[in-house]
Write a protein that holds these residues in place. Structure first.
Motif, short mmCIF file in Angstrom:
data_model
loop_
_atom_site.label_atom_id
_atom_site.label_comp_id
_atom_site.label_asym_id
_atom_site.label_seq_id
_atom_site.Cartn_x
_atom_site.Cartn_y
_atom_site.Cartn_z
N LEU A 32 2.66 -3.76 -0.93
CA LEU A 32 4.64 -3.22 -1.45
C LEU A 32 5.54 -3.16 -2.79
O LEU A 32 6.17 -2.20 -2.42
N LEU A 33 5.53 -4.40 -3.40
CA LEU A 33 6.10 -4.33 -4.29
C LEU A 33 5.73 -3.27 -5.03
O LEU A 33 5.94 -2.55 -6.18
N ASP A 34 4.23 -3.68 -5.27
CA ASP A 34 2.75 -2.22 -6.74
C ASP A 34 3.24 -0.38 -6.40
O ASP A 34 3.47 -0.02 -6.65
N SER A 35 3.18 -0.62 -4.71
CA SER A 35 3.48 1.02 -4.91
C SER A 35 5.06 1.27 -4.66
O SER A 35 4.81 2.24 -5.41
N VAL A 36 6.21 0.13 -4.79
CA VAL A 36 7.88 1.45 -4.90
C VAL A 36 7.99 1.11 -6.35
O VAL A 36 7.90 1.43 -7.06
N ARG A 37 7.01 0.14 -7.40
CA ARG A 37 6.92 -0.09 -8.68
C ARG A 37 6.55 1.47 -9.68
O ARG A 37 6.99 2.00 -9.76
#
Length: 282
Positions: A32-37
């Protein structure tokens, strides 16, 4: 992901991911973190403990990230974030907050964050309108209350916070570890999960589970064998550890190990955080 893309137009922008060990919780949170970033947006990753924070990409402790005061929990009212600070500016453009091991957190710290974000962002929605994903496992440790018992721990748990009702509950149930060949004792892992849900009776250790010792001296000798010849070897100490639930035991065992490895006179170096003479010399 849809919430992070649409901003604060939804009221229910909070999620709780209930996941026991081995179900892939850390993988999902980091995804989730990597996708948003990857979309050029801001995603903040925090955890209730320092060790848990290291598992998240760019993770920090919640206290460090949100300036949560270190004081008695019943005295916490808000976080130390000023409206004109750099952190406030960062929060205003943040799309996602991930908080791992939230089960360990005292509900008052979550309340303080909610109140602060609503004030700083001037948005009265849940967590100031920022998409908030928290995760944890109620089989693990609840908030630690100084001098408190079970009732006090439950009273300060997130489930008894007004925030709990505003979270959409999601659950991960498939244990990936039990399907791999890396788990040496799958039956023990299954029984451990049953123990956490109250489905299991007494826990029996198999004969090959470990080595039994009767004294601390024997424990130290087993774990730190031949320490006299390895006292300066980093790799030797990297492969060994004795874990204890109390600081008193830690101090006692540390003293025993130090005495076994000691060859030279002990020297104590005291740290200072102020200059005693000319600042320019530092």
């Amino acid at each position: 992901m849809s919430r992070s893309q649409t901003g604060s137009m939804f009221d229910n922008n909070g999620f709780f991911l209930n996941a026991s060990g081995g179900t892939g919780k850390s993988f999902v949170l980091n995804m989730l973190l990597d996708s948003v970033r990857s979309q050029g947006k801001i995603a903040l990753a925090v955890a209730s403990s320092e060790i848990a924070a290291t598992v998240l990409h760019g993770g920090r402790t919640a206290h460090n990230m949100f300036k949560i005061p270190v004081m008695e929990y019943n005295e916490i009212r808000s976080c130390g974030i000023k409206k004109n600070s750099e952190l406030a500016k960062l929060l205003k453009i943040t799309s996602l907050i991930v908080w791992d091991e939230v089960v360990m957190a005292n509900k008052n710290t979550l309340t303080a964050l909610d109140i602060t974000l609503r004030d700083v962002l001037e948005n009265d929605k849940f967590m100031g309108g920022i998409v908030f994903v928290c995760a944890g496992n109620f089989r693990q440790i609840l908030p630690v209350i100084r001098g408190g018992g079970k009732n006090e721990e439950l009273e300060h748990c997130i489930k008894l916070s007004y925030l709990w009702e505003g979270l959409t509950k999601l659950e991960m149930t498939e244990n990936v570890r039990l399907k791999t060949n890396y788990v040496r004792n799958k039956s023990f892992a299954k029984n451990l999960l049953k123990l956490g849900t109250g489905e299991s009776g007494p826990v029996y250790f198999l004969e090959n589970f470990g080595i039994s010792v009767k004294t601390r001296e024997e424990l130290v000798n087993k774990v730190y064998d031949d320490i006299e010849n390895n006292r300066l070897s980093a790799s030797y100490f990297e492969k060994r550890a004795i874990i204890s639930p109390t600081n008193d035991d830690v101090d006692s065992i540390n003293s025993m190990i130090y005495e076994k490895s000691e060859e030279e006179e002990e020297v104590a170096y005291n740290s200072v955080d102020t200059a005693t003479e000319n600042d320019t010399d530092i």
